[in-house]
Design an enzyme around this catalytic site. Structure first.
Site, PDB file in Angstrom:
ATOM      1  CE1 TYR A 168     -12.551  -6.194   9.280  1.00 43.02           C
ATOM      2  CE2 TYR A 168     -12.109  -5.944  11.624  1.00 43.02           C
ATOM      3  CZ  TYR A 168     -11.977  -5.485  10.329  1.00 43.02           C
ATOM      4  OH  TYR A 168     -11.270  -4.323  10.066  1.00 43.02           O
ATOM      5  CE  LYS A 172      -9.039  -6.271   8.193  1.00 44.57           C
ATOM      6  NZ  LYS A 172      -8.354  -5.584   7.078  1.00 44.57           N
TER       7      LYS A 172
HETATM    8  N1  LIG Z   1     -12.803   1.481  10.199  1.00 41.25           N
HETATM    9  C1  LIG Z   1     -12.149   0.845  11.154  1.00 41.25           C
HETATM   10  O1  LIG Z   1     -12.434   0.988  12.362  1.00 41.25           O
HETATM   11  C2  LIG Z   1     -11.015  -0.073  10.803  1.00 41.25           C
HETATM   12  C3  LIG Z   1     -10.173  -0.510  11.831  1.00 41.25           C
HETATM   13  C4  LIG Z   1      -9.124  -1.359  11.522  1.00 41.25           C
HETATM   14  C5  LIG Z   1      -8.906  -1.752  10.221  1.00 41.25           C
HETATM   15  N2  LIG Z   1      -9.736  -1.317   9.231  1.00 41.25           N
HETATM   16  C6  LIG Z   1      -9.473  -1.768   7.860  1.00 41.25           C
HETATM   17  O2  LIG Z   1      -9.218  -0.665   7.025  1.00 41.25           O
HETATM   18  C7  LIG Z   1      -9.604  -0.980   5.685  1.00 41.25           C
HETATM   19  C8  LIG Z   1     -10.491   0.126   5.144  1.00 41.25           C
HETATM   20  O3  LIG Z   1     -11.690   0.171   5.905  1.00 41.25           O
HETATM   21  P1  LIG Z   1     -12.623   1.459   6.011  1.00 41.25           P
HETATM   22  O4  LIG Z   1     -12.960   1.624   7.437  1.00 41.25           O
HETATM   23  O5  LIG Z   1     -12.038   2.592   5.269  1.00 41.25           O
HETATM   24  O6  LIG Z   1     -13.937   0.886   5.299  1.00 41.25           O
HETATM   25  P2  LIG Z   1     -14.782   1.412   4.083  1.00 41.25           P
HETATM   26  O7  LIG Z   1     -15.954   0.506   4.011  1.00 41.25           O
HETATM   27  O8  LIG Z   1     -15.009   2.885   4.173  1.00 41.25           O
HETATM   28  O9  LIG Z   1     -13.817   1.161   2.817  1.00 41.25           O
HETATM   29  C9  LIG Z   1     -13.564  -0.111   2.302  1.00 41.25           C
HETATM   30  C10 LIG Z   1     -13.378   0.009   0.801  1.00 41.25           C
HETATM   31  O10 LIG Z   1     -13.139  -1.311   0.291  1.00 41.25           O
HETATM   32  C11 LIG Z   1     -13.846  -1.417  -0.928  1.00 41.25           C
HETATM   33  N3  LIG Z   1     -14.126  -2.826  -1.250  1.00 41.25           N
HETATM   34  C12 LIG Z   1     -14.959  -3.680  -0.601  1.00 41.25           C
HETATM   35  N4  LIG Z   1     -15.010  -4.860  -1.235  1.00 41.25           N
HETATM   36  C13 LIG Z   1     -14.190  -4.757  -2.307  1.00 41.25           C
HETATM   37  C14 LIG Z   1     -13.821  -5.646  -3.345  1.00 41.25           C
HETATM   38  N5  LIG Z   1     -14.331  -6.889  -3.431  1.00 41.25           N
HETATM   39  N6  LIG Z   1     -12.940  -5.219  -4.281  1.00 41.25           N
HETATM   40  C15 LIG Z   1     -12.434  -3.964  -4.231  1.00 41.25           C
HETATM   41  N7  LIG Z   1     -12.750  -3.077  -3.269  1.00 41.25           N
HETATM   42  C16 LIG Z   1     -13.616  -3.471  -2.323  1.00 41.25           C
HETATM   43  C17 LIG Z   1     -15.133  -0.640  -0.688  1.00 41.25           C
HETATM   44  O11 LIG Z   1     -15.782  -0.305  -1.899  1.00 41.25           O
HETATM   45  C18 LIG Z   1     -14.625   0.559   0.082  1.00 41.25           C
HETATM   46  O12 LIG Z   1     -14.273   1.633  -0.760  1.00 41.25           O
HETATM   47  C19 LIG Z   1     -10.277  -2.357   5.761  1.00 41.25           C
HETATM   48  O13 LIG Z   1      -9.347  -3.365   5.425  1.00 41.25           O
HETATM   49  C20 LIG Z   1     -10.639  -2.476   7.223  1.00 41.25           C
HETATM   50  O14 LIG Z   1     -10.754  -3.820   7.628  1.00 41.25           O
HETATM   51  C21 LIG Z   1     -10.779  -0.479   9.494  1.00 41.25           C
END
Ligand SMILES: NC(=O)c1ccc[n+]([C@@H]2O[C@H](COP(=O)([O-])OP(=O)(O)OC[C@H]3O[C@@H](n4cnc5c(N)ncnc54)[C@H](O)[C@@H]3O)[C@@H](O)[C@H]2O)c1
Length: 276
Positions: A168, A172
């Site tokens: 991961y 990123k």
């Molecule tokens: N939650 C955290 O702490 C955090 C921190 C930094 C960055 N992020 C980033 O933020 C973004 C959103 O994460 P989140 O925490 O809301 O997670 P989440 O799991 O709630 O949401 C991720 C979404 O991506 C969708 N998804 C997954 N695979 C897919 C695919 N092949 N095609 C289309 N959609 C797909 C899922 O269905 C889901 O709705 C991600 O890129 C994550 O890496 C999250």
């Protein structure tokens, strides 16, 4: 001089503009979708899930905007092409995108498999790369310019003890550098590309990871930021709206770290990870 100053509030307006949010069925992507609608923008959500969270259906009426949900797999070229064509047919033009679809796997480096690594890069890096490419080609054709806000992460900057996410982290880091490369290459077309780097945000993604942690391991992470709490999704949306809007019209290749201060140090003695 004072006469030449502009009012700031209208610069944040997104009304009359059209956006694509990937991964917007839930979590951070949905929070961004809601925020864009609140600021007047129309949003097409591309997500692999059959349906978005129930609140999605009420957004258009609540904020007087238009929304579209297209079940899409960002790892498949024909799937994003079909989704993009639908969004363009519905809205007529695209002014920005938040590619938020992403996954994480919490597992020691020594145990991570080829398949897990590949799946993470496919969604987080390749999915972002080609969704942005498809939309940027359209923006160039439209000659409207546009704005992308990519989802990097604190994981692109620091590696915390007990945080077992090497694949991961690599993804990123890739998104962060992709954003800078595109910002430079697309600037002549009036297209801006920026990232946000959230810390630990309360979402399905971290819920799964948090369940695997011991209480001590968890607290070491969630309570480490100077602000001493887990981020919530609304902590991020102001920055996303800003970067999409004309208020950020001279801002490109920037990264906004929204970590409660963790990127600078921990509450426990303010140790800088980056300096170590
Ligand atoms: N939650 C955290 O702490 C955090 C921190 C930094 C960055 N992020 C980033 O933020 C973004 C959103 O994460 P989140 O925490 O809301 O997670 P989440 O799991 O709630 O949401 C991720 C979404 O991506 C969708 N998804 C997954 N695979 C897919 C695919 N092949 N095609 C289309 N959609 C797909 C899922 O269905 C889901 O709705 C991600 O890129 C994550 O890496 C999250």
């Amino acid at each position: 001089m004072a006469d030449t100053l502009e009012d700031v509030r209208p610069l944040f307006e997104l009304r009359g503009r059209n956006y694509i949010v990937t991964g917007g069925a839930q979590g951070i992507g949905f929070a961004c979708t809601r925020a864009i609608c609140e600021m007047g923008g129309n949003v097409a959500v591309f997500d692999i899930q059959e349906k978005p969270v129930p609140e999605f259906d009420g957004l258009a009426a609540k904020f007087g905007t238009r929304t579209l949900y297209v079940r899409t797999d960002v790892t498949k070229e024909d799937s994003i092409r079909a989704a993009f064509d639908r969004a363009l047919a519905e809205f007529g033009s695209i002014h920005g995108c938040v590619p938020a679809a992403g996954i994480a796997i919490d597992k020691p480096f020594l145990e991570q498999t080829w398949d897990e690594f590949t799946r993470i890069q496919d969604i987080n890096v390749r999915g972002t790369f080609f969704v942005v490419q498809m939309i940027a080609r359209e923006m160039v054709k439209q000659k409207t310019g546009g704005s992308f806000v990519l989802l990097a992460s604190q994981s692109a900057h620091i590696a915390l003890p007990g945080y077992r996410m090497a694949a991961y982290n690599a993804s990123k880091g890739g998104v962060l550098m992709l954003s800078k490369a595109l910002a430079v290459e697309l600037a002549p077309h009036g297209i801006r590309v920026n990232t946000i780097s959230p810390g630990f945000v309360d979402s399905e993604m971290t819920r799964t990871v948090r369940e695997l942690k011991s209480k001590r391991e968890g607290e070491q992470m969630w309570l480490a930021p100077p602000n001493q709490r887990l981020s919530n999704q609304s902590d991020l949306t102001g920055a996303v709206v800003y970067l999409l809007s004309d208020a950020a019209r001279h801002t490109t290749a920037a990264d906004i770290q929204i970590t409660g201060g963790l990127h600078a140090g921990t509450i426990d003695g303010l140790i800088s990870y980056e300096a170590k």
